[in-house]
Motif scaffolding. Structure first.
Motif, PDB file in Angstrom:
ATOM      1  N   UNK A  15       9.635 -10.732   8.018  1.00  0.00           N
ATOM      2  CA  UNK A  15      10.570 -11.833   7.739  1.00  0.00           C
ATOM      3  C   UNK A  15      11.316 -12.242   9.004  1.00  0.00           C
ATOM      4  N   UNK A  16      11.706 -11.271   9.801  1.00  0.00           N
ATOM      5  CA  UNK A  16      12.530 -11.537  10.979  1.00  0.00           C
ATOM      6  C   UNK A  16      11.726 -11.689  12.271  1.00  0.00           C
ATOM      7  N   UNK A  17      10.400 -11.676  12.146  1.00  0.00           N
ATOM      8  CA  UNK A  17       9.493 -11.919  13.282  1.00  0.00           C
ATOM      9  C   UNK A  17       9.757 -10.990  14.457  1.00  0.00           C
ATOM     10  N   UNK A  18       9.921  -9.689  14.169  1.00  0.00           N
ATOM     11  CA  UNK A  18      10.116  -8.706  15.231  1.00  0.00           C
ATOM     12  C   UNK A  18       8.787  -8.412  15.918  1.00  0.00           C
ATOM     13  N   UNK A  19       8.736  -8.561  17.201  1.00  0.00           N
ATOM     14  CA  UNK A  19       7.677  -8.109  18.101  1.00  0.00           C
ATOM     15  C   UNK A  19       6.288  -8.696  17.869  1.00  0.00           C
ATOM     16  N   UNK A  20       5.787  -8.718  16.635  1.00  0.00           N
ATOM     17  CA  UNK A  20       4.407  -9.144  16.394  1.00  0.00           C
ATOM     18  C   UNK A  20       4.363 -10.210  15.296  1.00  0.00           C
ATOM     19  N   UNK A  21       3.180 -10.792  15.127  1.00  0.00           N
ATOM     20  CA  UNK A  21       3.031 -11.850  14.129  1.00  0.00           C
ATOM     21  C   UNK A  21       3.060 -11.288  12.708  1.00  0.00           C
ATOM     22  N   UNK A  22       3.309 -12.167  11.753  1.00  0.00           N
ATOM     23  CA  UNK A  22       3.334 -11.788  10.343  1.00  0.00           C
ATOM     24  C   UNK A  22       2.019 -11.185   9.887  1.00  0.00           C
ATOM     25  N   UNK A  23       0.921 -11.658  10.436  1.00  0.00           N
ATOM     26  CA  UNK A  23      -0.390 -11.135  10.056  1.00  0.00           C
ATOM     27  C   UNK A  23      -0.510  -9.655  10.409  1.00  0.00           C
ATOM     28  N   UNK A  24       0.012  -9.258  11.542  1.00  0.00           N
ATOM     29  CA  UNK A  24      -0.029  -7.849  11.952  1.00  0.00           C
ATOM     30  C   UNK A  24       0.743  -7.000  10.943  1.00  0.00           C
ATOM     31  N   UNK A  25       1.912  -7.461  10.531  1.00  0.00           N
ATOM     32  CA  UNK A  25       2.697  -6.734   9.530  1.00  0.00           C
ATOM     33  C   UNK A  25       1.929  -6.627   8.216  1.00  0.00           C
ATOM     34  N   UNK A  26       1.293  -7.719   7.832  1.00  0.00           N
ATOM     35  CA  UNK A  26       0.527  -7.748   6.582  1.00  0.00           C
ATOM     36  C   UNK A  26      -0.639  -6.762   6.633  1.00  0.00           C
ATOM     37  N   UNK A  27      -1.371  -6.765   7.712  1.00  0.00           N
ATOM     38  CA  UNK A  27      -2.511  -5.855   7.883  1.00  0.00           C
ATOM     39  C   UNK A  27      -2.023  -4.405   7.895  1.00  0.00           C
ATOM     40  N   UNK A  28      -0.939  -4.136   8.603  1.00  0.00           N
ATOM     41  CA  UNK A  28      -0.404  -2.771   8.664  1.00  0.00           C
ATOM     42  C   UNK A  28       0.035  -2.304   7.274  1.00  0.00           C
ATOM     43  N   UNK A  29       0.727  -3.154   6.554  1.00  0.00           N
ATOM     44  CA  UNK A  29       1.216  -2.801   5.219  1.00  0.00           C
ATOM     45  C   UNK A  29       0.061  -2.531   4.256  1.00  0.00           C
ATOM     46  N   UNK A  30      -0.891  -3.437   4.224  1.00  0.00           N
ATOM     47  CA  UNK A  30      -2.035  -3.256   3.317  1.00  0.00           C
ATOM     48  C   UNK A  30      -2.884  -2.055   3.718  1.00  0.00           C
ATOM     49  N   UNK A  31      -3.027  -1.825   5.012  1.00  0.00           N
ATOM     50  CA  UNK A  31      -3.783  -0.660   5.482  1.00  0.00           C
ATOM     51  C   UNK A  31      -3.120   0.636   5.035  1.00  0.00           C
ATOM     52  N   UNK A  32      -1.795   0.668   5.093  1.00  0.00           N
ATOM     53  CA  UNK A  32      -1.069   1.866   4.660  1.00  0.00           C
ATOM     54  C   UNK A  32      -1.292   2.126   3.171  1.00  0.00           C
ATOM     55  N   UNK A  33      -1.277   1.068   2.366  1.00  0.00           N
ATOM     56  CA  UNK A  33      -1.501   1.243   0.927  1.00  0.00           C
ATOM     57  C   UNK A  33      -2.916   1.748   0.650  1.00  0.00           C
ATOM     58  N   UNK A  34      -3.891   1.186   1.351  1.00  0.00           N
ATOM     59  CA  UNK A  34      -5.276   1.647   1.187  1.00  0.00           C
ATOM     60  C   UNK A  34      -5.389   3.107   1.617  1.00  0.00           C
ATOM     61  N   UNK A  35      -4.750   3.454   2.733  1.00  0.00           N
ATOM     62  CA  UNK A  35      -4.777   4.837   3.196  1.00  0.00           C
ATOM     63  C   UNK A  35      -4.121   5.759   2.173  1.00  0.00           C
ATOM     64  N   UNK A  36      -3.035   5.319   1.548  1.00  0.00           N
ATOM     65  CA  UNK A  36      -2.363   6.142   0.524  1.00  0.00           C
ATOM     66  C   UNK A  36      -3.282   6.392  -0.664  1.00  0.00           C
ATOM     67  N   UNK A  37      -4.057   5.394  -1.062  1.00  0.00           N
ATOM     68  CA  UNK A  37      -5.022   5.567  -2.159  1.00  0.00           C
ATOM     69  C   UNK A  37      -6.083   6.589  -1.754  1.00  0.00           C
ATOM     70  N   UNK A  38      -6.636   6.438  -0.553  1.00  0.00           N
ATOM     71  CA  UNK A  38      -7.673   7.357  -0.064  1.00  0.00           C
ATOM     72  C   UNK A  38      -7.099   8.772   0.051  1.00  0.00           C
ATOM     73  N   UNK A  39      -5.909   8.888   0.626  1.00  0.00           N
ATOM     74  CA  UNK A  39      -5.271  10.192   0.779  1.00  0.00           C
ATOM     75  C   UNK A  39      -5.059  10.858  -0.582  1.00  0.00           C
TER      76      UNK A  39
END
Length: 187
Positions: free
Chosen positions: A145-169
């Protein structure tokens, strides 16, 4: 817990994530769809415990704030609120000794295992992993929301990747804990 079961457990949250993108109208529809799914899954006993009540409370009050009042602050920070509320609920469950995964893990074992310290410890560990993931996703949503350091897409990919990793874990750790429990049972 299998990945399919996890998808069912989080179906209202996933439906909300998919539907509530891009416009206020879609946000409102997403909130209603998620609330209806929470109710249906609760009635069907697919949802129970902390996850059921978290979804019902969150989606009800969010619908009131967004549909009823079009609260701009809440709308702007919806991603933070969603992940933050899930994280808070998961942490509370751990603190009170009722990790949210316990309700679902009990379906996979006999009643004689329910009070087993290792079983409860495993569920606390997995629930802690999820609580951490939700909490970190709240921070990522704030950064987006506050556009810290990287683009919104990077945040989105990181967030979704973490959720997928949590499912796998969760799936991996559940199999590992079950095998360990069976090995001790045989010994």
């Amino acid at each position: 817990m299998s990945p399919v079961k996890m998808i069912l457990v989080f179906a209202p949250w996933l439906a909300f994530l998919v539907i509530a993108q891009g416009s206020l109208f879609r946000l409102k529809i997403g909130l209603l769809a998620a609330l209806v799914l929470c109710i249906i899954l609760g009635v069907l006993r697919i949802h129970r415990g902390i996850i059921l009540w978290t979804g019902l409370v969150f989606f009800f009050f969010s619908a009131v704030l967004v549909i009823g009042f079009e609260d701009s602050f809440f709308i702007q920070y919806m991603g933070v609120m969603t992940s933050g509320f899930l994280g808070l609920a998961a942490w509370i469950g751990i603190v009170i000794g009722k990790p949210f995964t316990l309700d679902y893990a009990r379906e996979q074992v006999g009643k004689e295992v329910w009070g087993n310290k290792e079983f409860i410890r495993s569920n606390t560990f997995v629930s802690s992993f999820w609580a951490f993931t939700f909490s970190l996703n709240a921070v990522l949503a704030y950064g987006k929301i506050n556009h810290f350091l990287v683009s919104g897409l990077i945040y989105e990919v990181a967030s979704n990747s973490m959720l997928i990793f949590a499912v796998i874990f969760t799936s991996w750790y559940t199999r590992l804990a079950r095998a360990k429990r069976q090995q001790h049972h045989v010994s």
